[in-house]
Design a protein around this motif. Structure first.
Motif: not given
Length: 280
Positions: A7, A23, A92, A97, A100, A118, A121, A125
């Motif tokens: 992140m 996203d 992400y 994951g 993604a 990323m 997740g 974040w």
């Protein structure tokens, strides 16, 4: 880790002009939940890509529950979202994951090397107090060149051969109960492809929900030879993708995805079904 970024890595680079954030949040059985989550708040600059609308083609007789999108259609969708061929793309989700990784695999399959997942997740974040917005970025259409890498994909015939003769190691990425055929919440038949060994995809993550390091991943796959031909599948070709990334991180170079996966396998009348514990 060459395919996974932290992140903080993204926080430091999110405003660089060639970085595109995707996203990929999605919940099976709740097809609008991901987009609603995106609208409620996302990483600034992120575009939303929907697993079923954008990263799959419509379901038909064969191909499983999430058939691969047509490369031209996906390239067009990416270009419309302002994603160009020279972008560094960071995907992400909030599903460990899994979704993604599907975008990561699709982009790599289309010949795009600069794509990353990323770690952790969206919730992590948010909990880190990193910036979140409801603003939807202006998408200036771009162009996305593609060059399909057929060696990344296994056909049902490849899988039939591997199952019959052991020409490739078959890895089933679903949880142990679905693999064993003890339960099947989604597909019409329970069990696994005969000869497949079970490596649940979530085991690529540590207890803290972060991706395991290279050494831990090497340890996880220690029974497999580095030169083995490996075919990875799951229920519909989505949760197999973290295992594909993990195998690449651990140094396996001959890894294919059976994109139709279990839901495609059972769509063919003659394909055998096995049940029982992991034979790996």
């Amino acid at each position: 880790m060459k395919n996974i970024v932290s992140m903080r890595w993204l926080l430091a680079r999110m405003y660089e002009p060639d970085v595109v954030i995707a996203d990929c949040r999605f919940l099976l059985g709740q097809p609008t939940a991901g987009r609603e989550a995106y609208e409620a708040g996302h990483i600034p600059g992120a575009v939303y890509l929907d697993l079923e609308q954008d990263l799959s083609s419509p379901v038909s007789t064969h191909g499983g529950r999430h058939p691969l999108p047509d490369p031209a259609a996906l390239a067009s969708r990416l270009a419309k979202a302002g994603i160009s061929s020279n972008a560094r793309i960071v995907a992400y989700d909030d599903q460990g994951g899994m979704n993604a990784s599907r975008l990561w695999w699709l982009l790599r399959y289309m010949g795009h090397e600069q794509v990353y997942v990323m770690d952790e997740g969206f919730t992590a974040w948010q909990n880190a107090k990193f910036p979140v917005t409801t603003d939807v970025p202006v998408q200036i259409p771009s162009s996305f060149e593609w060059n399909v890498q057929p060696q990344m994909l296994a056909s049902v015939e490849d899988v039939q051969q591997a199952s019959a003769s052991g020409s490739a190691v078959l890895i089933d990425s679903r949880d142990a109960r679905r693999y064993a055929g003890l339960e099947e919440p989604i597909d019409a038949k329970a069990g696994h492809i005969p000869g497949a060994v079970n490596y649940f995809w979530k085991d690529v993550l540590g207890a803290d929900g972060r991706w395991s390091g290279v050494e831990a991943l090497e340890e996880r796959f220690v029974k497999l030879g580095k030169d083995d031909a490996i075919i990875v599948y799951c229920g519909s070709g989505v949760s197999a993708c973290p295992n594909v990334i993990a195998l690449e991180e651990a140094g396996y170079s001959n890894v294919k995805l059976y994109s139709g996966s279990w839901s495609d396998w059972i769509s063919y009348e003659g394909n055998a079904v096995a049940t029982g514990e992991n034979s790996g």
